[in-house]
Write an enzyme that holds these catalytic residues in place. Structure first.
Site, short mmCIF file in Angstrom:
data_model
loop_
_atom_site.label_atom_id
_atom_site.label_comp_id
_atom_site.label_asym_id
_atom_site.label_seq_id
_atom_site.Cartn_x
_atom_site.Cartn_y
_atom_site.Cartn_z
N ASP A 179 9.89 60.96 50.71
CA ASP A 179 9.63 61.68 49.31
C ASP A 179 7.97 62.27 49.18
OD1 ASP A 179 12.19 61.24 49.13
OD2 ASP A 179 12.04 59.88 47.51
N SER B 280 13.26 63.56 43.25
CA SER B 280 11.71 62.74 43.75
C SER B 280 10.89 63.11 42.38
CB SER B 280 11.04 63.34 45.00
OG SER B 280 12.01 62.67 45.89
N SER B 281 11.30 63.11 41.20
CA SER B 281 10.38 63.18 40.13
C SER B 281 9.14 62.13 40.28
CB SER B 281 10.97 63.21 38.47
OG SER B 281 11.99 61.97 38.56
N GLU C 20 4.96 52.42 44.81
CA GLU C 20 6.70 52.38 44.46
C GLU C 20 7.17 51.00 45.12
OE1 GLU C 20 8.36 55.75 43.69
OE2 GLU C 20 10.33 54.64 43.59
N GLY D 260 15.84 61.31 37.55
CA GLY D 260 16.80 60.66 37.89
C GLY D 260 17.84 61.47 38.68
N GLY E 298 17.45 62.41 41.86
CA GLY E 298 17.32 62.46 43.34
C GLY E 298 16.52 63.58 43.82
N SER F 258 3.38 61.94 28.18
CA SER F 258 4.33 62.83 28.94
C SER F 258 5.11 63.62 27.95
CB SER F 258 5.36 62.07 29.51
OG SER F 258 6.34 62.98 29.83
N ASP G 202 14.40 57.32 56.78
CA ASP G 202 12.88 57.32 57.14
C ASP G 202 12.64 55.83 57.31
OD1 ASP G 202 13.66 56.66 54.16
OD2 ASP G 202 11.91 57.80 53.45
#
Ligand code: GLA
Length: 389
Positions: A175, A128-129, A163, A124, A126, A67, A36
């Site tokens: 993502d 895409s949190s 990001e 963590g 992968g 959270s 990408d």
């Protein structure tokens, strides 16, 4: 979920009048990895796993983030007068980065807001949190503050911008795009060179998509990711001394191999070879899926893994063990690492009647070899981020 968030919101902020409720998914990429930021194609889909938020505007300049997954942070308080990344904010740097990116694009909030979140994307892993949380925050802000300047693709780009420039990972657009634009039962065939895209129905008849979480995340992931990106940029610059190309995605494999001597570093040759070949594989895989040729799709997934393992070097022992175990099971159509790498998850296509054996066998042998359990999720492909009632 709304009830739990509401109860917490009332406990923290007095009442829940005028709150609004939102959801943003995680994603899994079926094929097209590390393409990408090389102008290539990707093929991700949104999950039904994701992040929920209950939020409300405030009348002062404060922002409060809480959270239910990371309660040890308590309520993180930040101010519109100081939009900078701070270590002590922890996870809240992700939503804060969105407020910052809105401002960078000329949309400055006049008042702050309160936001309580909960999610079921394993951190963590992968899946895409962080992109989920970024797009979620974008949606919260456009709704709470009645901002009509940004569409969902803008919110994806804003997520990526924050990001890259607020949270320090030089990620591509995949993502955030998948999270913002996902469509139930479809994967997104996205050309990252111009963001043109097509939804492809994921029809697997007698097979299922299974994610296996290795439950390892190796350190320095972001810096290793940024290194890969730089190596590809260097390889591109070397090729551009002769070839009229904008990105590695402009090349087919034959042209690449014919010009490979332009790149003087063997490591960079391998990185670029992956980027070029993976892009071609992705285009071929989507064609195979459309033609109903699932076994060819699976073969291409396997090739993708080998290329990510050997040429791009973003796999790790635990992930290779998962993939090798999967490949050995009859009924596994294809299996590969998914996402940025250095741990996280694999994605596999498994014949429905082999799913139980797959989970039992891979699960038991992984535990035996690695010493901790893997986790398995059957994928339901869901919609992109949205406001809920
Ligand atoms: C991470 C990044 C994406 C993409 C993948 C690898 O998930 O955030 O932009 O580069 O790695 O395909």
């Amino acid at each position: 979920m709304k009830e739990t968030l509401t109860t917490k919101f009332i406990e923290l902020f007095g009442d829940a009048d005028n709150t609004e409720f939102f959801f943003s998914p995680g994603r899994v990429n079926l094929i097209g990895e590390h393409t990408d930021y090389n102008g290539g194609h990707v093929f991700p889909c949104a999950l039904t796993l994701g992040t929920y938020a209950l939020a409300r505007k405030r009348s002062d300049k404060k922002m409060h983030f809480y959270s239910l997954n990371l309660t040890n942070f308590g309520v993180v308080e930040a101010s519109l007068d100081d939009l900078t990344n701070k270590k002590e904010y922890g996870w809240a740097n992700y939503p804060l980065g969105i407020v910052w990116a809105f401002k960078e694009r000329g949309v400055e909030l006049e008042t702050g807001f309160d936001m309580v979140i909960w999610g079921n994307i394993p951190n963590g892993s992968g899946l895409s949190s962080s992109a989920s949380l970024e797009v979620l925050t974008g949606l919260v802000l456009t709704n709470l503050f009645d901002i009509h300047t940004f569409n969902m693709i803008d919110l994806a780009l804003i997520g990526q911008q924050s990001e890259n420039n607020f949270n320090g990972c030089n990620c591509g657009i995949m993502d955030q795009f998948a999270v913002a634009m996902g469509k139930k039962d479809h994967a997104i065939f996205l050309d990252t060179s111009d963001l043109s895209f097509e939804y492809a129905p994921v029809v697997l008849d007698d097979a299922k998509i299974i994610i296996t979480n290795s439950k390892v995340k190796h350190s320095l992931v972001d810096s290793k990711y940024n290194d890969r990106r730089q190596e590809c940029a260097d390889a591109l610059a070397a090729l551009q001394t002769k070839l009229d190309i904008k990105t590695l995605g402009d090349l087919d494999l034959d042209t690449f191999e014919a010009n490979v001597e332009l790149i003087d570093d063997p490591v960079k040759v391998r990185r670029a070879r992956h980027a070029v070949a993976e892009n071609q594989r992705t285009i071929e895989a989507v064609k195979a899926l459309k033609e109903g040729n699932i076994s060819h799709f699976g073969e291409l997934m396997n090739q993708s893994h080998i290329s990510l393992r050997d040429d791009y070097e973003v796999s790790c022992d635990e992930i290779d063990i998962l993939v090798d175990l999967a490949w050995a099971i009859p009924g596994v159509v294809g299996s590969r690492i998914t996402g940025g790498g250095f741990g996280g998850c694999t994605v596999s296509i498994v014949k429905t009647d082999a799913v139980d054996t797959f989970i039992e066998t891979v699960g038991a042998k992984y535990l035996e070899k690695v010493g901790h359990e893997a986790e398995f999720y059957t994928v339901d492909i869901g919609n992109g981020a949205c406001k809920l009632d």
